[in-house]
Design an enzyme around this catalytic site. Structure first.
Site, mmCIF file in Angstrom:
data_model
loop_
_atom_site.group_PDB
_atom_site.id
_atom_site.type_symbol
_atom_site.label_atom_id
_atom_site.label_comp_id
_atom_site.label_asym_id
_atom_site.label_seq_id
_atom_site.Cartn_x
_atom_site.Cartn_y
_atom_site.Cartn_z
ATOM 1 C CD GLU A 1 5.064 -20.995 11.343
ATOM 2 O OE1 GLU A 1 5.110 -21.016 12.580
ATOM 3 O OE2 GLU A 1 4.064 -20.617 10.692
ATOM 4 C CD GLU B 1 -2.906 -1.170 2.327
ATOM 5 O OE1 GLU B 1 -2.477 -0.700 3.401
ATOM 6 O OE2 GLU B 1 -4.018 -1.711 2.215
#
Length: 299
Positions: free
Chosen positions: A114, A83
């Protein structure tokens, strides 16, 4: 660290009856839990401010802001990074979001990604990490190996590092220069850290990226004066920004923007200083894009 011992993984005594509540009672209970998030984040504001200043310093030195996380935390970092270009007019790649398992993990969990500290280090190496960059690790649990590996490598290179976790004294906090740990308490749905923990991380990321861009000259007053007018909505927003900043009519603001290639900063400077478009752009360049400084320059 035992996962079950973490605050974010413990059971919430106030929501033990979720499945027995009416729907209105259930969402009310969720809302009551959410009310605690802003208060928890408030306690971390001194550390958030340090992270904002460190991120701005990285940008001013030619570095990048790099988020890294797994699962929900990784997705939040990618979202915030994505954004920044349309909001602040910065190039793609100045703010980067890394997620364990790569882009495909945005839509579907990549099992085991992860759990690898080496993968965190490798992902940063692939970005050609330099000491001017800042690396911000996100992990609600505070123990994600992917993030720990990345933060350790970043510190080895001399980068400033930030850890955002929802458990106190977490492993990622211990390997970062700045630790931001909003402790929101047990989730309404046990262990579902996309709830309060995710909301807390989103609030912190909002402040870091927006605050850094303010310090980087991408904001004047409270207007996003570097917004890119890349579609009809953003052309309209850019016109309204110039109108708000100058008091000009919408049509007059649009006429100035047509002279600047729909760049709001030089259009505002033209309106408030009397400069023409090339001179306004030169003045802004002289002040590294800081509109307030350009407006204060009376030479």
């Amino acid at each position: 660290m035992n996962l079950g011992a973490l605050v974010s993984e413990s059971r919430n005594p106030e929501t033990m009856d979720l499945d027995a509540l009416t729907t209105l009672e259930m969402v009310t209970r969720f809302n009551q839990q959410d009310e605690r998030v802003a208060a928890a984040v408030r306690l971390t504001l001194p550390e958030v401010a340090k992270a904002v200043d460190a991120a701005a310093a990285a940008l001013k030195s030619g570095g990048r802001i790099i988020y890294m996380g797994a699962g929900t935390s990784g997705r939040l970092g990618v979202l915030d990074a994505s954004e920044c270009p349309p909001t602040f007019g910065v190039p793609h790649g100045l703010v980067i979001g890394l997620i364990a398992g790569g882009p495909s993990a945005l839509l579907k969990a990549v099992e085991g990604a992860e759990d690898s500290p080496e993968l965190g280090e490798t992902d940063l190496k692939n970005l050609n990490l330099t000491e001017n960059d800042i690396v911000i690790g996100l992990a609600a649990s505070g123990r994600t190996p992917y993030v720990i590996g990345g933060l350790k490598y970043a510190r080895l290179l001399g980068c400033c590092t930030v850890a955002i976790s929802c458990n106190p004294d977490s492993p990622i906090a211990q390997v970062a220069d700045i630790a931001i740990s909003p402790v929101v308490g047990p989730e309404a749905l046990t262990g579902s850290t996309r709830l309060k923990s995710g909301t807390a991380q989103k609030l912190v990321l909002n402040m870091i990226s927006t605050g850094a861009m303010v310090r980087f000259g991408k904001v004047w007053q409270n207007l996003m004066v570097d917004v890119k007018a890349t579609n009809v909505k953003l052309v309209d927003r850019t016109c309204r920004i110039v109108t708000e900043a100058t008091g000009l009519s919408y049509e007059a603001a649009k006429a100035l923007l047509e002279q600047t290639g729909y760049e709001a900063k030089p259009a505002i400077l033209m309106a408030l200083s009397g400069l023409n478009a090339p001179a306004a752009k030169d003045r802004l360049a002289l002040h590294n894009g800081f509109l307030r400084e350009a407006l204060n320059d009376k030479t």
